[in-house]
Design a protein around this motif. Structure first.
Motif, PDB file in Angstrom:
ATOM      1  N   UNK A   1      -8.472  20.545 -53.385  1.00 41.67           N
ATOM      2  CA  UNK A   1      -8.796  19.135 -53.643  1.00 41.67           C
ATOM      3  C   UNK A   1      -7.516  18.296 -53.718  1.00 41.67           C
ATOM      4  N   UNK A   2      -6.494  18.829 -54.374  1.00 42.18           N
ATOM      5  CA  UNK A   2      -5.207  18.127 -54.451  1.00 42.18           C
ATOM      6  C   UNK A   2      -4.637  17.908 -53.054  1.00 42.18           C
ATOM      7  N   UNK A   3      -4.714  18.935 -52.214  1.00 42.12           N
ATOM      8  CA  UNK A   3      -4.210  18.831 -50.848  1.00 42.12           C
ATOM      9  C   UNK A   3      -4.939  17.747 -50.067  1.00 42.12           C
ATOM     10  N   UNK A   4      -6.277  17.757 -50.108  1.00 40.68           N
ATOM     11  CA  UNK A   4      -7.052  16.752 -49.368  1.00 40.68           C
ATOM     12  C   UNK A   4      -6.658  15.333 -49.787  1.00 40.68           C
ATOM     13  N   UNK A   5      -6.540  15.116 -51.095  1.00 36.50           N
ATOM     14  CA  UNK A   5      -6.205  13.789 -51.600  1.00 36.50           C
ATOM     15  C   UNK A   5      -4.788  13.388 -51.212  1.00 36.50           C
ATOM     16  N   UNK A   6      -3.859  14.303 -51.352  1.00 41.72           N
ATOM     17  CA  UNK A   6      -2.462  14.020 -51.002  1.00 41.72           C
ATOM     18  C   UNK A   6      -2.327  13.661 -49.531  1.00 41.72           C
TER      19      UNK A   6
END
Length: 417
Positions: free
Chosen positions: A121-126
């Motif tokens: 989720x962090x990757x997608x948002x970043x």
């Protein structure tokens, strides 16, 4: 929150365990505004070769001037390696900022994410916040229920399949291939790099044969040579030559998968050549030292060990090779050690006991016939012993550290790489 404290909190999500299904990820992504829909996706699955293939695609896209994110696992030295934009690892500051946003978003929900779901989720948002054009996503495990699979891949690459993670994926090629083929979506262009009949059956059930590019069939006339002086893989394809900085026979199939994806994305041949010529990918026949010649190889399953054996057999006899080995307990240890014995007559078993999946050198020894094997539990001690063997035996040419990415990680940490 200090980065060390933050990462400890992030790793604590592991205690929720592996959960099959995408419900958590779908909810989290909805809470974040579905960032995974804001860029094109090259999705890479398979037993071996995911990381190398992803890196080849990433590098060539960067050379073409695109804004590119890449997601990979596991990391070797630090968490930041998992998430990259334009070839640069995410900073500690950005990890803290993005983690805070994801954590805040799920506060009001009943979602209890795993570590990998949180990280994904962090990757997608970043990636969305960095306005990338392409995301190259390496599947963590399997495919169908992997956290990355909430994204709709524009291109789906399944490199190959062998038997692994049987508790979650199945105990035969067909069942495992079905799981890995789960990344194939209606809109996906599909590339595969395996000719196993059970593998292909699973792929064709997901996408009709006429819509799947099998690079081993399409590029059956490819030739290559391993340059043991410069440790490069020189590939000839369609009357053009490519000098690949990743070394090994198995990298040819990975190259073909990446090459086909890049052609689908209309990347120029010269750009592809440049992208292949200066790749760096940790622990894939990585040269740690030339004096003595020391190679780090993340071969962590039977296929990986056989691929390593094939490379080694081109350049060295078994009496020229010293190996430092540690293998995780959920792998086919006996078979992997047998392959090591075919490569080397000096094998040093060392410990990964600090890893919950790891074993001591003595425990590993119990899986073998003990022929040509020595136990040195500490990594530094093992390497110093290997150096001593090379110094005292003029036949010896190379030390290979292998058996797991965690083995390579421990080696690098031990010597402050």
């Amino acid at each position: 929150m200090e980065i060390k404290e933050l990462l400890e909190e992030l790793y604590s999500y592991s205690f929720f365990g592996i959960k099959l299904g995408l419900d958590n990820m779908k909810k989290i992504c909805e809470l974040l505004g579905n960032p995974q829909d804001k860029y094109k996706i090259i999705h890479v699955s398979g037993t071996n070769g995911k990381g190398s293939t992803s890196t080849m695609v990433e590098n060539a896209l960067l050379y073409s001037g695109k804004r590119v994110g890449k997601y990979t696992s596991p990391h070797i030295i630090k968490f930041n390696e998992r998430i990259r934009v334009n070839g640069k690892e995410i900073s500690d500051e950005k990890i803290a900022e993005i983690y805070s946003k994801v954590k805040e978003a799920i506060k009001t929900s009943d979602v209890k994410p795993t570590f990998f779901e949180m990280t994904t989720a962090m990757m997608f948002l970043y990636f969305a916040e960095e306005n990338i054009e392409y995301a190259v996503l390496e599947v963590g495990m399997g495919g169908r229920f992997d956290a990355t699979n909430v994204a709709d891949g524009d291109i789906a690459i399944v490199t190959n399949v062998s038997v692994e993670h049987t508790d979650y994926l199945g105990d035969n090629i067909y069942d495992i291939a079905k799981e890995k083929a789960g990344i194939i979506k209606n809109k996906s262009k599909v590339i595969v790099g395996d000719e196993n009949e059970d593998f292909l059956k699973a792929i064709y059930e997901r996408k009709s044969e006429d819509k799947v590019i099998n690079v081993l069939k399409k590029y059956k006339d490819v030739t290559y040579k391993l340059d043991f002086k410069n440790f490069r893989t020189n590939i000839s394809l369609e009357h053009k030559n490519y000098s690949l900085s990743l070394f090994g026979d198995y990298q040819v199939k990975n190259f073909l998968c990446a090459y086909e994806a890049l052609k689908m994305l209309n990347i120029d041949e010269e750009i592809i050549k440049k992208g292949m010529s200066n790749l760096i990918w940790q622990c894939r026949f990585e040269i740690y030292s030339k004096e003595p010649l020391t190679v780090l190889e993340g071969a962590h399953n039977v296929d990986g060990m056989n691929n390593l054996k094939k490379i080694v057999s081109h350049g060295y006899d078994s009496n020229q090779v010293v190996m430092i080995v540690s293998i995780l307990k959920d792998k086919k240890i006996e078979e992997m050690l047998e392959i090591c014995q075919e490569m080397s007559d000096n094998i040093i078993l060392t410990s990964l006991k600090e890893n919950k999946r790891g074993l001591s050198g003595e425990e590993l020894l119990s899986y073998s016939n003990k022929k040509n094997m020595t136990v040195k539990e500490e990594m530094k001690e093992a390497y110093l012993y290997g150096q001593k063997i090379l110094k005292n035996d003029e036949n010896k040419k190379i030390i290979i550290v292998c058996g797991s990415f965690y083995t390579c990680e421990k080696f690098k940490n031990s010597f402050k790489f």
